[in-house]
Design an enzyme around this catalytic site. Structure first.
Site, mmCIF file in Angstrom:
data_model
loop_
_atom_site.group_PDB
_atom_site.id
_atom_site.type_symbol
_atom_site.label_atom_id
_atom_site.label_comp_id
_atom_site.label_asym_id
_atom_site.label_seq_id
_atom_site.Cartn_x
_atom_site.Cartn_y
_atom_site.Cartn_z
ATOM 1 N N ARG A 1 -4.308 -2.012 1.969
ATOM 2 C CA ARG A 1 -4.476 -1.171 0.770
ATOM 3 C C ARG A 1 -3.182 -1.061 -0.037
ATOM 4 N NH1 ARG A 1 -7.371 1.678 5.217
ATOM 5 N NH2 ARG A 1 -5.225 1.761 5.911
ATOM 6 N N ILE A 2 -2.070 -0.804 0.663
ATOM 7 C CA ILE A 2 -0.815 -0.600 -0.073
ATOM 8 C C ILE A 2 -0.286 -1.935 -0.607
ATOM 9 C CG2 ILE A 2 1.564 0.230 0.090
ATOM 10 C CD1 ILE A 2 0.504 2.252 2.224
ATOM 11 N N ASP B 1 0.427 -12.136 5.819
ATOM 12 C CA ASP B 1 -0.543 -11.308 6.537
ATOM 13 C C ASP B 1 -1.517 -12.249 7.236
ATOM 14 O OD1 ASP B 1 -2.664 -9.671 7.410
ATOM 15 O OD2 ASP B 1 -2.248 -8.200 5.849
ATOM 16 N N ALA C 1 6.703 1.574 5.396
ATOM 17 C CA ALA C 1 5.581 1.477 6.361
ATOM 18 C C ALA C 1 5.839 2.429 7.517
ATOM 19 C CB ALA C 1 5.426 0.049 6.837
ATOM 20 N N ARG C 2 6.546 1.968 8.509
ATOM 21 C CA ARG C 2 6.899 2.812 9.647
ATOM 22 C C ARG C 2 8.275 2.407 10.146
ATOM 23 N NH1 ARG C 2 3.722 5.932 8.369
ATOM 24 N NH2 ARG C 2 1.938 6.803 9.476
ATOM 25 N N ASP D 1 12.011 4.589 3.511
ATOM 26 C CA ASP D 1 11.318 5.881 3.444
ATOM 27 C C ASP D 1 11.022 6.394 4.845
ATOM 28 O OD1 ASP D 1 9.891 7.995 1.998
ATOM 29 O OD2 ASP D 1 8.073 7.103 2.837
ATOM 30 N N GLU E 1 12.233 10.315 13.454
ATOM 31 C CA GLU E 1 12.202 11.185 12.267
ATOM 32 C C GLU E 1 12.245 12.642 12.710
ATOM 33 O OE1 GLU E 1 9.010 10.079 9.639
ATOM 34 O OE2 GLU E 1 9.803 8.073 9.347
ATOM 35 N N HIS F 1 10.529 10.140 4.198
ATOM 36 C CA HIS F 1 9.102 9.869 4.438
ATOM 37 C C HIS F 1 8.231 10.613 3.404
ATOM 38 C CE1 HIS F 1 6.105 8.595 7.811
ATOM 39 N NE2 HIS F 1 5.539 8.503 6.623
ATOM 40 N N ALA G 1 4.398 9.159 -0.175
ATOM 41 C CA ALA G 1 3.056 9.588 -0.593
ATOM 42 C C ALA G 1 3.049 11.024 -1.130
ATOM 43 C CB ALA G 1 2.095 9.473 0.590
HETATM 44 N N1 LIG Z 1 5.636 5.965 3.813
HETATM 45 C C1 LIG Z 1 4.481 6.594 3.811
HETATM 46 O O1 LIG Z 1 4.385 7.759 3.487
HETATM 47 C C2 LIG Z 1 3.241 5.834 4.200
HETATM 48 C C3 LIG Z 1 2.015 6.190 3.630
HETATM 49 C C4 LIG Z 1 0.904 5.447 3.961
HETATM 50 C C5 LIG Z 1 0.985 4.423 4.857
HETATM 51 N N2 LIG Z 1 2.188 4.116 5.418
HETATM 52 C C6 LIG Z 1 2.301 2.996 6.355
HETATM 53 O O2 LIG Z 1 1.988 1.825 5.657
HETATM 54 C C7 LIG Z 1 1.214 0.965 6.517
HETATM 55 C C8 LIG Z 1 0.288 0.161 5.642
HETATM 56 O O3 LIG Z 1 -0.697 1.021 5.094
HETATM 57 P P1 LIG Z 1 -2.048 0.445 4.474
HETATM 58 O O4 LIG Z 1 -2.852 1.600 4.023
HETATM 59 O O5 LIG Z 1 -1.763 -0.636 3.518
HETATM 60 O O6 LIG Z 1 -2.691 -0.153 5.814
HETATM 61 P P2 LIG Z 1 -3.822 -1.267 5.949
HETATM 62 O O7 LIG Z 1 -4.365 -1.105 7.304
HETATM 63 O O8 LIG Z 1 -4.739 -1.214 4.767
HETATM 64 O O9 LIG Z 1 -2.996 -2.629 5.840
HETATM 65 C C9 LIG Z 1 -2.142 -3.084 6.832
HETATM 66 C C10 LIG Z 1 -2.086 -4.601 6.703
HETATM 67 O O10 LIG Z 1 -1.148 -5.099 7.669
HETATM 68 C C11 LIG Z 1 -1.670 -6.325 8.159
HETATM 69 N N3 LIG Z 1 -1.054 -6.632 9.434
HETATM 70 C C12 LIG Z 1 -1.342 -6.133 10.653
HETATM 71 N N4 LIG Z 1 -0.547 -6.687 11.587
HETATM 72 C C13 LIG Z 1 0.254 -7.561 10.935
HETATM 73 C C14 LIG Z 1 1.270 -8.453 11.343
HETATM 74 N N5 LIG Z 1 1.633 -8.539 12.628
HETATM 75 N N6 LIG Z 1 1.896 -9.206 10.400
HETATM 76 C C15 LIG Z 1 1.547 -9.103 9.096
HETATM 77 N N7 LIG Z 1 0.554 -8.303 8.650
HETATM 78 C C16 LIG Z 1 -0.075 -7.533 9.553
HETATM 79 C C17 LIG Z 1 -3.151 -6.111 8.257
HETATM 80 O O11 LIG Z 1 -3.880 -7.295 8.274
HETATM 81 C C18 LIG Z 1 -3.426 -5.273 7.005
HETATM 82 O O12 LIG Z 1 -3.823 -6.092 5.935
HETATM 83 C C19 LIG Z 1 0.453 1.930 7.426
HETATM 84 O O13 LIG Z 1 0.167 1.344 8.643
HETATM 85 C C20 LIG Z 1 1.382 3.104 7.565
HETATM 86 O O14 LIG Z 1 2.128 2.921 8.743
HETATM 87 C C21 LIG Z 1 3.307 4.803 5.104
#
Ligand SMILES: NC(=O)c1ccc[n+]([C@@H]2O[C@H](COP(=O)([O-])OP(=O)(O)OC[C@H]3O[C@@H](n4cnc5c(N)ncnc54)[C@H](O)[C@@H]3O)[C@@H](O)[C@H]2O)c1
Length: 359
Positions: A152-153, A172, A233-234, A258, A263, A282, A285
């Site tokens: 999604r992101i 990906d 991400a994390r 972020d 944390e 962090h 969002a």
């Molecule tokens: N900073 C923040 O406040 C914040 C907010 C939302 C999400 N996040 C983080 O962002 C991450 C992504 O969010 P999202 O909503 O896009 O998640 P999502 O599940 O929609 O997308 C994650 C993508 O990562 C891919 N993926 C999984 N394993 C992988 C690998 N080993 N190599 C490459 N790609 C791989 C998946 O195929 C998927 O397309 C979340 O998991 C979360 O940890 C952080």
């Protein structure tokens, strides 16, 4: 009447959904100590949770719990084994925060490229006339960016990168070349090779055993000297010690973070004192709009679950009453049937599958 425990306060707009609802009573708590959570969760039917850890021993105490509703999309703070063992559904706010995080990535990328902090400080400290002595900034135009993780992101980010006329590469392994090309990206299969040619890299993968330390010194030492890395991400996806070392050795230009491995970050974390790093707590969002959406969606997911109409895209684990994911992921069924929950990895593969169908 169903009892909902709201662990960590959420936007009032979410609370409004159950405030005057005769089917629900609720309590909002800020204390996330394990013993306190155990005492509070015992008689709850539903739980909403932000970033606090929901340990297995806490979930195991929840005799009536049917749904855990995550305020956000990451689920690495929830013990999945206990969730499964106790037949609890896990929901996420699937679409609520992608735009806010993607905008935050652009903000970090621009701040580092345009030396936002340095320029601001120069003017405020009366050094306007030093402007010709300051290091030059760089443009995003025509630069290569690698988006790692195209969910999604990642998909919200690519649109913004195209707005700046960047050339976007996508790593990906779970997303097809066709899907990536449909979004105007170029699929790469080898992270190590691709990262050598990038001017920017932005991480959007979940944290798991495959993605932990995916950015490490071995990769960093072969990157372009002007490369900027963003992690919204994390923490743990980038090895922080390696990143600090690479920045100090001028192997890359800068990093925007972020998220952190621990944390809040340890005060001795060297990245806190590294002026090539731009940090936020962090809060990618934390826009007013996004917090409203997430607060509402978190509670709506609980209500929808009890009304048996929870959105498929918000569903992470659905294992109640023996209903696995047959209706959601038929092509993966043979793998799932064997030992669906034997590892968190397989669970994630299914999750990804669902998201990609829904996107
Ligand atoms: N900073 C923040 O406040 C914040 C907010 C939302 C999400 N996040 C983080 O962002 C991450 C992504 O969010 P999202 O909503 O896009 O998640 P999502 O599940 O929609 O997308 C994650 C993508 O990562 C891919 N993926 C999984 N394993 C992988 C690998 N080993 N190599 C490459 N790609 C791989 C998946 O195929 C998927 O397309 C979340 O998991 C979360 O940890 C952080």
């Amino acid at each position: 009447m169903k009892k909902i425990l709201v662990i960590q306060p959420i936007h009032e707009a979410g609370i409004e959904l159950i405030k005057n609802n005769p089917d629900y009573e609720f309590e909002v708590i800020e204390n996330t100590d394990i013993e306190f959570l155990k005492s509070k969760i015992k008689d709850c039917d539903g739980v909403s949770i932000r970033t606090a850890k929901l340990a297995g021993e806490v979930i195991d105490c929840a005799n009536k719990l049917k749904i855990i509703s995550r305020h956000g999309v990451g689920y690495d703070n929830i013990n999945l084994e206990s969730t499964k063992k106790n037949n609890i559904t896990l929901a996420i706010t699937a679409t609520a925060n992608a735009v806010a995080v993607a905008e935050h990535v652009m903000f970090m990328l621009l701040n580092i490229s345009k030396k936002g902090n340095m320029y601001d400080e120069t003017v405020k400290s009366g050094k306007f006339n030093d402007r010709n002595k300051l290091p030059k900034t760089v443009e995003l135009w025509n630069k290569n960016i690698l988006i790692a993780g195209f969910g999604r992101i990642g998909q919200a980010l690519i649109k913004r990168c195209h707005g700046f006329e960047m050339k976007v590469f996508v790593y990906d392994p779970f997303v097809s070349k066709e899907m990536i090309e449909k979004h105007g990206g170029i699929k790469v299969d080898n992270l190590e090779e691709a990262s050598k040619d990038m001017d920017a890299i932005s991480l959007h993968v979940p944290l798991n055993e495959k993605t932990k330390n995916i950015i490490n010194y071995d990769l960093l030492k072969n990157m372009k000297k002007n490369c900027i890395i963003i992690n919204a991400a994390r923490g743990g996806v980038i090895n922080e010690i390696d990143l600090d070392k690479a920045l100090n050795e001028n192997l890359i230009l800068g990093a925007g973070l972020d998220v952190f491995e621990i944390e809040p970050p340890d005060p001795n974390n060297p990245l806190l004192k590294n002026n090539k790093v731009f940090l936020s707590p962090h809060t990618a969002a934390f826009t007013e709009e996004c917090m409203t959406r997430m607060g509402k969606e978190t509670i709506q997911n609980i209500i929808d679950f009890f009304d048996d109409k929870l959105e498929k895209s918000n569903l992470f684990l659905r294992i109640q009453m023996g209903l696995l994911l047959q209706d959601l992921v038929p092509p993966l069924l043979p793998t799932i049937q064997n030992n669906f929950f034997s590892s968190i990895h397989q669970t994630m593969a299914c999750n990804q599958y669902i998201h990609h169908q829904e996107l």
